[in-house]
Motif scaffolding. Structure first.
Motif, PDB file in Angstrom:
ATOM      1  N   ALA A   1       0.985  -1.214  -0.137  1.00 59.76           N
ATOM      2  CA  ALA A   1       0.085  -0.198  -0.178  1.00 59.76           C
ATOM      3  C   ALA A   1       0.926   1.205   0.090  1.00 59.76           C
ATOM      4  CB  ALA A   1      -0.944   0.037   1.128  1.00 59.76           C
ATOM      5  N   GLU A   2       0.205   2.338  -0.121  1.00 58.71           N
ATOM      6  CA  GLU A   2       1.137   3.606  -0.213  1.00 58.71           C
ATOM      7  C   GLU A   2       1.512   4.081   1.331  1.00 58.71           C
ATOM      8  OE1 GLU A   2       1.645   6.103  -2.714  1.00 58.71           O
ATOM      9  OE2 GLU A   2       0.813   4.523  -4.086  1.00 58.71           O
ATOM     10  N   PRO A   3       2.736   4.566   1.189  1.00 59.40           N
ATOM     11  CA  PRO A   3       3.183   4.632   2.452  1.00 59.40           C
ATOM     12  C   PRO A   3       2.550   5.735   3.262  1.00 59.40           C
ATOM     13  CG  PRO A   3       4.535   5.677   0.796  1.00 59.40           C
ATOM     14  CD  PRO A   3       3.609   5.044   0.154  1.00 59.40           C
ATOM     15  N   CYS A   4       2.573   5.779   4.558  1.00 61.46           N
ATOM     16  CA  CYS A   4       1.887   6.542   5.477  1.00 61.46           C
ATOM     17  C   CYS A   4       2.612   7.892   5.544  1.00 61.46           C
ATOM     18  CB  CYS A   4       1.870   5.877   6.998  1.00 61.46           C
ATOM     19  SG  CYS A   4       0.887   6.901   8.159  1.00 61.46           S
ATOM     20  N   VAL A   5       1.883   9.072   5.082  1.00 65.24           N
ATOM     21  CA  VAL A   5       2.803  10.258   5.091  1.00 65.24           C
ATOM     22  C   VAL A   5       2.448  10.994   6.460  1.00 65.24           C
ATOM     23  CG1 VAL A   5       2.796  12.649   3.810  1.00 65.24           C
ATOM     24  CG2 VAL A   5       2.455  10.452   2.582  1.00 65.24           C
ATOM     25  N   PHE A   6       3.396  11.313   7.209  1.00 68.10           N
ATOM     26  CA  PHE A   6       3.056  11.978   8.539  1.00 68.10           C
ATOM     27  C   PHE A   6       4.212  13.268   8.323  1.00 68.10           C
ATOM     28  CE2 PHE A   6       5.789   8.606   9.341  1.00 68.10           C
ATOM     29  CZ  PHE A   6       6.708   9.015  10.120  1.00 68.10           C
ATOM     30  N   TRP A   7       5.106  13.277   7.697  1.00 63.82           N
ATOM     31  CA  TRP A   7       6.071  14.460   7.633  1.00 63.82           C
ATOM     32  C   TRP A   7       5.727  15.238   6.337  1.00 63.82           C
ATOM     33  CZ3 TRP A   7       8.775  15.485  11.635  1.00 63.82           C
ATOM     34  CH2 TRP A   7       9.450  14.367  12.134  1.00 63.82           C
ATOM     35  N   PRO A   8       4.859  16.445   6.457  1.00 62.71           N
ATOM     36  CA  PRO A   8       4.491  17.248   5.431  1.00 62.71           C
ATOM     37  C   PRO A   8       5.703  17.638   4.455  1.00 62.71           C
ATOM     38  CG  PRO A   8       4.204  18.582   7.467  1.00 62.71           C
ATOM     39  CD  PRO A   8       4.688  16.982   7.679  1.00 62.71           C
ATOM     40  N   ARG A   9       5.296  18.167   3.412  1.00 62.86           N
ATOM     41  CA  ARG A   9       6.247  18.808   2.151  1.00 62.86           C
ATOM     42  C   ARG A   9       6.217  20.320   2.496  1.00 62.86           C
ATOM     43  NH1 ARG A   9       5.155  15.410  -3.236  1.00 62.86           N
ATOM     44  NH2 ARG A   9       5.534  13.389  -2.462  1.00 62.86           N
ATOM     45  N   LYS A  10       7.183  20.842   1.711  1.00 58.91           N
ATOM     46  CA  LYS A  10       7.330  22.518   1.687  1.00 58.91           C
ATOM     47  C   LYS A  10       5.819  22.935   1.283  1.00 58.91           C
ATOM     48  CE  LYS A  10       9.911  26.285   2.505  1.00 58.91           C
ATOM     49  NZ  LYS A  10      10.354  26.556   4.000  1.00 58.91           N
ATOM     50  N   GLY A  11       5.382  23.981   2.058  1.00 57.81           N
ATOM     51  CA  GLY A  11       4.198  24.671   1.434  1.00 57.81           C
ATOM     52  C   GLY A  11       2.924  23.906   1.622  1.00 57.81           C
ATOM     53  N   LYS A  12       2.812  22.482   2.138  1.00 64.89           N
ATOM     54  CA  LYS A  12       1.679  21.711   2.227  1.00 64.89           C
ATOM     55  C   LYS A  12       1.539  21.298   3.604  1.00 64.89           C
ATOM     56  CE  LYS A  12       1.889  20.285  -2.860  1.00 64.89           C
ATOM     57  NZ  LYS A  12       1.852  19.264  -3.576  1.00 64.89           N
ATOM     58  N   PRO A  13       1.243  21.963   4.522  1.00 64.53           N
ATOM     59  CA  PRO A  13       1.106  21.606   6.073  1.00 64.53           C
ATOM     60  C   PRO A  13       0.095  20.715   6.005  1.00 64.53           C
ATOM     61  CG  PRO A  13       0.166  23.957   5.620  1.00 64.53           C
ATOM     62  CD  PRO A  13       0.893  23.502   4.566  1.00 64.53           C
ATOM     63  N   ILE A  14       0.086  19.968   7.070  1.00 63.85           N
ATOM     64  CA  ILE A  14      -0.910  18.795   7.049  1.00 63.85           C
ATOM     65  C   ILE A  14      -1.444  18.801   8.699  1.00 63.85           C
ATOM     66  CG2 ILE A  14      -1.386  16.238   7.122  1.00 63.85           C
ATOM     67  CD1 ILE A  14       1.147  16.082   5.182  1.00 63.85           C
ATOM     68  N   THR A  15      -2.774  18.664   8.771  1.00 64.81           N
ATOM     69  CA  THR A  15      -3.491  18.771  10.169  1.00 64.81           C
ATOM     70  C   THR A  15      -4.014  17.143  10.347  1.00 64.81           C
ATOM     71  OG1 THR A  15      -4.362  20.979   9.586  1.00 64.81           O
ATOM     72  CG2 THR A  15      -5.677  19.583  11.363  1.00 64.81           C
ATOM     73  N   PHE A  16      -3.483  16.873  11.657  1.00 65.27           N
ATOM     74  CA  PHE A  16      -3.664  15.570  12.080  1.00 65.27           C
ATOM     75  C   PHE A  16      -4.510  15.769  13.522  1.00 65.27           C
ATOM     76  CE2 PHE A  16       0.410  15.142   9.994  1.00 65.27           C
ATOM     77  CZ  PHE A  16       0.112  14.252   9.022  1.00 65.27           C
ATOM     78  N   GLY A  17      -5.838  15.527  13.587  1.00 64.55           N
ATOM     79  CA  GLY A  17      -6.783  15.999  14.673  1.00 64.55           C
ATOM     80  C   GLY A  17      -6.707  17.631  15.041  1.00 64.55           C
ATOM     81  N   SER A  18      -6.036  17.670  16.172  1.00 61.08           N
ATOM     82  CA  SER A  18      -6.129  19.213  16.511  1.00 61.08           C
ATOM     83  C   SER A  18      -4.657  19.798  16.343  1.00 61.08           C
ATOM     84  CB  SER A  18      -6.394  19.591  18.113  1.00 61.08           C
ATOM     85  OG  SER A  18      -5.349  18.593  18.935  1.00 61.08           O
ATOM     86  N   PHE A  19      -3.754  18.902  15.652  1.00 62.08           N
ATOM     87  CA  PHE A  19      -2.427  19.549  15.392  1.00 62.08           C
ATOM     88  C   PHE A  19      -2.127  19.909  14.017  1.00 62.08           C
ATOM     89  CE2 PHE A  19      -2.037  16.831  19.204  1.00 62.08           C
ATOM     90  CZ  PHE A  19      -1.657  17.812  20.174  1.00 62.08           C
ATOM     91  N   THR A  20      -1.551  20.752  13.815  1.00 65.55           N
ATOM     92  CA  THR A  20      -0.980  21.237  12.318  1.00 65.55           C
ATOM     93  C   THR A  20       0.613  21.099  12.294  1.00 65.55           C
ATOM     94  OG1 THR A  20      -2.840  22.520  12.016  1.00 65.55           O
ATOM     95  CG2 THR A  20      -1.196  22.931  10.515  1.00 65.55           C
ATOM     96  N   VAL A  21       0.920  20.170  11.209  1.00 64.30           N
ATOM     97  CA  VAL A  21       2.438  20.115  11.103  1.00 64.30           C
ATOM     98  C   VAL A  21       2.816  21.106   9.933  1.00 64.30           C
ATOM     99  CG1 VAL A  21       4.502  18.686  10.908  1.00 64.30           C
ATOM    100  CG2 VAL A  21       2.509  17.985  12.236  1.00 64.30           C
ATOM    101  N   THR A  22       3.904  21.905  10.042  1.00 63.63           N
ATOM    102  CA  THR A  22       4.389  22.617   8.776  1.00 63.63           C
ATOM    103  C   THR A  22       5.889  22.706   8.695  1.00 63.63           C
ATOM    104  OG1 THR A  22       2.820  24.398   9.156  1.00 63.63           O
ATOM    105  CG2 THR A  22       4.626  24.861   7.956  1.00 63.63           C
TER     106      THR A  22
END
Length: 253
Positions: free
Chosen positions: A74-95
């Motif tokens: 399956a596709e790898p699990c993405v939990f480190w976002p790329r530049k300019g594409k912050p990701i929100t997980f629950g109440s957390f946003t990673v940039t």
């Protein structure tokens, strides 16, 4: 020797499933030195970042998985976002804020990224420095060069309050080896002696299955002997290494 390790398994609301905290030796730099964990699964990404947030972890070390591990198709699990594409997980946003590359002495490339972790429930912003190595320890390099990465991470976290999070795909031998050698270096600096067998035994007691082959324990001995040999050449002082028989090593597997 007062080196001790403590396994803490908390609920998913407060920490990451399968994470194990590894406190450093009593009297060394701090009470909680490392957290060993596996790469998060799709359903536990928010728990991974909750763990980082709750423990104020400002340094994360990503290591490659064990050799021969069967990869999921399956596709790898993405939990480190790329530049300019912050990701929100629950109440957390990673940039992702920045990325650089370091060429180690054995010509391996180390990726260094700076992230910010923000919570919708708090005004505090946590800065997280992420080191990613694609080949550690490198079997084609002298074993003494194993400590270059350990020293980099140790120096980066020396003025931080939180633990270093160390993870590989399974929270296994790579992460365990990194933490074991880091603890042994601290013990060597503080006491002038080391007990490789006891450190390996304690890690396996708290995190069963981290080390499951005699060769993995022998690597810890070889790595530390290479470091000790270099130090003895530099200052001509003898360093005591705890003895372990083949039978005692096999008893840990």
């Amino acid at each position: 020797m007062s080196l001790w390790l403590l396994a803490v398994f908390s609920s998913a609301s407060t920490t990451c499933p399968c994470a194990v905290t590894l406190p450093s030796s009593e009297g060394y730099r701090r009470s909680t030195e490392f957290i060993i964990t596996q790469n998060p699964l799709p359903g536990s990404i928010k728990d991974f970042w909750r763990m980082v947030w709750d423990h104020n972890a400002q340094v994360v070390m990503s290591l490659p998985g064990a050799e021969g591990l069967v990869k999921d198709e399956a596709e790898p699990c993405v939990f480190w976002p790329r530049k300019g594409k912050p990701i929100t997980f629950g109440s957390f946003t990673v940039t992702l804020r920045s990325e650089s590359h370091i060429c180690l002495s054995n010509e391996d490339e180390l990726v260094v990224q700076m992230y910010t972790l923000e919570s919708a429930q708090d005004d505090y912003v946590l800065e997280v420095k992420h080191y990613r190595s694609s080949c550690w320890p490198n079997p084609d390099s002298p074993v003494s060069q194993t400590f270059e990465l350990i020293n980099l991470v140790k120096e980066e976290n020396s003025d931080k309050d939180g633990p270093t999070v160390v993870h590989d795909d399974a929270g296994g031998v790579r992460a365990g080896t990194f933490c074991a050698l880091s603890c042994l270096v601290q013990q060597l600096d503080a006491e002038g002696s080391i007990d490789v067998f006891q450190v390996a035994q304690l890690i396996n007691l708290r995190r069963p299955g981290v080390f499951n082959k005699t060769e993995q324990f022998q690597f810890l001995f070889e790595a530390m002997l290479s470091l000790i040999g270099k130090r003895e050449e530099d200052d001509s002082r003898a360093i005591v290494v705890g003895a372990a028989t083949t039978e005692s090593l096999e008893s840990l597997v």
